[in-house]
Design a protein around this motif. Structure first.
Motif, short mmCIF file in Angstrom:
data_model
loop_
_atom_site.label_atom_id
_atom_site.label_comp_id
_atom_site.label_asym_id
_atom_site.label_seq_id
_atom_site.Cartn_x
_atom_site.Cartn_y
_atom_site.Cartn_z
N UNK A 339 18.48 -1.49 -28.93
CA UNK A 339 18.33 -0.82 -30.61
C UNK A 339 18.07 -0.27 -31.17
N UNK A 340 18.71 0.51 -32.21
CA UNK A 340 18.44 2.55 -32.61
C UNK A 340 18.77 1.74 -34.05
N UNK A 341 18.09 3.26 -34.81
CA UNK A 341 18.40 3.47 -35.91
C UNK A 341 18.39 5.36 -35.83
N UNK A 342 18.77 5.85 -37.61
CA UNK A 342 19.66 6.81 -36.56
C UNK A 342 19.36 7.78 -38.53
N UNK A 343 19.82 8.91 -37.86
CA UNK A 343 19.84 10.02 -39.54
C UNK A 343 20.92 10.97 -39.24
N UNK A 344 21.32 10.83 -39.91
CA UNK A 344 23.12 12.01 -40.35
C UNK A 344 22.14 13.31 -39.51
N UNK A 345 22.87 14.15 -38.91
CA UNK A 345 22.30 15.72 -38.42
C UNK A 345 22.28 16.17 -39.80
N UNK A 346 21.32 16.94 -40.13
CA UNK A 346 20.36 17.81 -41.13
C UNK A 346 19.68 17.36 -42.50
N UNK A 347 19.80 16.18 -42.46
CA UNK A 347 19.12 14.57 -43.45
C UNK A 347 17.60 14.38 -42.58
N UNK A 348 17.41 13.78 -44.13
CA UNK A 348 15.84 12.84 -43.02
C UNK A 348 15.76 11.28 -43.37
N UNK A 349 16.54 10.72 -44.07
CA UNK A 349 16.59 9.29 -44.65
C UNK A 349 17.50 8.92 -43.16
N UNK A 352 20.46 2.14 -41.12
CA UNK A 352 19.67 1.41 -40.42
C UNK A 352 21.75 0.61 -39.68
N UNK A 353 21.89 -0.24 -38.81
CA UNK A 353 22.64 -0.63 -38.18
C UNK A 353 24.01 -1.22 -39.44
N UNK A 354 23.04 -1.98 -39.87
CA UNK A 354 24.37 -3.11 -41.56
C UNK A 354 25.19 -0.72 -42.19
N UNK A 355 24.26 0.02 -42.44
CA UNK A 355 24.27 0.94 -43.79
C UNK A 355 25.63 1.97 -42.27
N UNK A 356 24.96 2.11 -41.23
CA UNK A 356 26.08 3.06 -40.32
C UNK A 356 27.53 2.37 -40.14
N UNK A 357 27.36 1.42 -40.22
CA UNK A 357 28.74 0.24 -39.34
C UNK A 357 29.48 -0.17 -40.66
N UNK A 418 15.27 8.67 -28.17
CA UNK A 418 15.12 9.59 -29.45
C UNK A 418 15.46 10.89 -29.51
N UNK A 419 16.42 11.06 -30.40
CA UNK A 419 16.04 12.51 -30.51
C UNK A 419 17.83 12.93 -29.96
N UNK A 420 18.11 12.12 -29.31
CA UNK A 420 20.04 12.32 -28.52
C UNK A 420 20.77 11.96 -29.79
N UNK A 421 21.49 13.36 -30.15
CA UNK A 421 22.58 12.93 -30.73
C UNK A 421 24.04 11.99 -30.22
N UNK A 422 24.31 11.30 -31.25
CA UNK A 422 25.61 10.39 -31.03
C UNK A 422 26.82 10.91 -31.78
N UNK A 423 27.55 10.23 -32.13
CA UNK A 423 29.19 9.97 -32.93
C UNK A 423 29.88 8.16 -32.44
N UNK A 424 29.95 8.04 -33.82
CA UNK A 424 31.32 7.18 -33.20
C UNK A 424 32.60 7.23 -32.68
N UNK A 425 32.65 6.24 -31.89
CA UNK A 425 34.24 6.48 -31.64
C UNK A 425 35.06 5.60 -31.91
N UNK A 426 36.28 4.84 -31.89
CA UNK A 426 37.19 3.52 -31.83
C UNK A 426 38.59 3.82 -30.70
#
Length: 555
Positions: A339-349, A352-357, A418-426
């Motif tokens: 289970x994870x939350x995340x922030x965009x690189x160079x952003x502080x906000x 949550x999962x629903x927002x990202x999806x 925490x701190x690992x970078x990731x990107x979505x793929x489909x």
């Protein structure tokens, strides 16, 4: 005729018979000449050929001359009878001269063909002196033992029995039973099966370091180094194979290929006297690796076998790069999720999962509900084996997305920090088709032998040689691909078949394709091509192509 003359003739006949039985003298069949006899021997099936090699020293020499080059032979059968299916595939793969060095058998998950029964039957047919892996897969790829037709067969999919008939007369059936058998002869190499184990009393203690050391010890026993030519890995259903692959990537030379199937039920047979420890009663096997090591005692006049790996990716990146903010792992007896939350690189906000999806759904559009969605996580971790020096390794790991809510994004698997970078793929069939075209282009260059030592798809050195020939290929393809993914048959096989017609190709549909390659294939912007590697894939096809360069003649 006098009694003396009769006795002389009897003595002469007895002498001729002794010479013939000891391999001496000249028999009637020897009078046909070595060239013609060698031609006859080359047309014998494998079992008869093996018997012929035992007739005399001269016949054995001719048999060695016939079988001096490597060979890969394969066939599949859809016969629902275990004995019938085994008979068909064994008869086909042994229809020509062959001395098996290893064998792989794939069986359907839902098949009435019992894995243990198939394994026993094949072992009886091929003998107990070679390593054999028998496992259940999601489908098979190869040529039919009876009709010689090439097909990609996925279990529970409808197979047209008469594709040339009129539409209203098409007869079809749902395929649930089948066997694919692959047998290889690799002179100049030694092959053995090395198990990955854990103690029975400790479900969490996977003996990864011991697994690596066993591979090294076997390789050192037969070779002049500790890193083999290649590893073909078959994982079990109860293990996360990602950490194992990361450790192998750390421990093995960049020249060592690593391919295979992440998850399946398997049985195996290994060599007993092969220079590695034998762990038995108090250990449970979680996976097995076929290890291909160069033989330091390679027979004189044998050339070099080369291995070439290529990847067709079916994943396309989408959206920005994120960094994991809060990470939690949840484990049960058979599964693990993160289970994870995340922030965009160079952003502080914090997102949550629903927002990202929701953002990803807007970019993908109408096909979002029918798409395999993953996050590709770039992980930088410390690795070592036993007391060796610790080294940092960067890798790309894919985790399938389960769902998202107003608090977390849920993905399968573990190992995210925490701190690992990731990107979505489909999953994207257009990307996969384009990638297949790239693989085909690489195979054309390999066929022409004009490229200068580097495979652009995997970033590995490729063997050079003016007389190089391709003698076989093995394919590991995602079970999510195939005809339903592309809307046409045999797409994954086409790069190989188009470039190497008549060369044996065998493959399997996987639930996780193993292939050691550069992450640059996934458009990881800003990363050096060799800096980040990826060993476990999704919606991909991994190709292992085998080549042979004959030894140079003596001057």
């Amino acid at each position: 005729m006098t009694t003396r003359t009769r006795r002389q003739r009897q003595r002469e006949t007895h002498t001729q018979r002794e010479e013939r039985e000891s391999g001496g003298g000249t028999t009637g069949i020897d009078l046909i000449g070595e060239d013609l006899l060698q031609n006859i021997l080359s047309r014998l099936p494998a079992l008869t050929f093996a018997s012929a090699a035992c007739v005399s020293h001269s016949w054995n020499t001719l048999c060695n001359r016939v079988l001096c080059r490597p060979k890969l032979s394969s066939a599949f059968s859809l016969n629902p009878s275990p004995k019938g299916a085994v008979e068909e595939v064994v008869d086909k793969v042994l229809s020509e001269p062959l001395r098996p060095h290893f064998a792989i058998a794939c069986v359907s998950y839902a098949s009435s063909l019992k894995r243990a029964q198939v394994h026993q039957l094949i072992t009886q047919k091929l003998g107990s002196t070679i390593p054999i892996v028998t496992y259940k897969s999601s489908g098979i790829i190869g040529r039919n033992a009876i009709t010689n037709d090439f097909k990609e067969v996925q279990w529970h999919r409808t197979l047209q029995e008469d594709p040339g008939a009129e539409d209203d007369n098409l007869s079809s059936k749902t395929v649930t039973d089948g066997i694919l058998l692959v047998v290889g002869f690799l002179p100049g190499l030694k092959v053995d099966a090395v198990p990955l184990a854990r103690p029975i009393e400790d479900r969490q203690a996977v003996l990864v370091d011991e697994f690596v050391m066993d591979i090294r010890e076997f390789t050192a026993y037969v070779s002049d180094c500790t890193s083999p030519a290649g590893i073909m890995m078959f994982g079990g259903l109860t293990i996360d194979v990602k950490p194992v692959l990361d450790k192998l990537d750390y421990a093995m030379s960049i020249e060592t290929f690593i391919v295979g199937d992440e998850s399946g039920h398997f049985l195996y047979r290994e060599l007993v006297d092969s220079g590695k420890p034998q762990r038995r009663p108090r250990f449970k096997t979680l996976g097995v690796a076929l290890v291909f090591a160069r033989d330091r005692n390679k027979p004189h006049g044998i050339g070099e076998i080369g291995f070439h790996v290529a990847l067709s990716s079916g994943l396309s990146p989408i959206g920005p790069v994120f960094k994991a903010a809060a990470v939690k792992e949840r484990r049960d007896l058979n599964d693990c999720s993160t289970w994870l939350t995340a922030r965009r690189e160079e952003h502080h906000d914090i997102l949550d999962g629903q927002t990202m999806l929701s953002d990803i759904s807007d970019e993908i559009g109408d096909h979002f509900e029918y798409t395999g969605l993953y996050i590709g996580v770039t992980k930088r971790r410390k690795y070592s084996v036993e007391l060796e020096k610790v080294r940092w390794i960067s890798s790309l790991a894919f985790h399938e997305v389960s769902r998202g809510d107003e608090e977390y994004l849920f993905v399968y698997g573990s190992g995210i920090k925490t701190g690992d970078s990731f990107r979505f793929y489909y999953s994207d069939s257009s990307t996969a088709s384009s990638s297949c075209s790239n693989v085909s282009a690489y195979f054309r260059r390999l066929k022409q032998d004009q490229h200068d030592g580097i495979c652009p798809d995997v970033g590995r050195a490729a063997a050079n040689g003016s007389n190089k020939e391709i003698f076989g290929g093995i394919l590991f393809s995602c079970c999510g691909r195939g005809e339903p993914f592309f809307d046409r048959p045999n797409v994954d096989s086409s790069p190989f078949l188009e470039n190497f017609p008549g060369v044996p190709l065998a493959g399997t549909f996987c639930c996780g394709e193993i292939g050691r390659c550069s992450s640059s294939l996934y458009n990881q912007e800003g990363q050096e091509e060799s800096a980040v590697r990826c060993c476990l894939h999704a919606y991909s096809s991994v190709y292992l192509v085998m080549s042979y360069t004959p030894a140079l003649p003596e001057h």
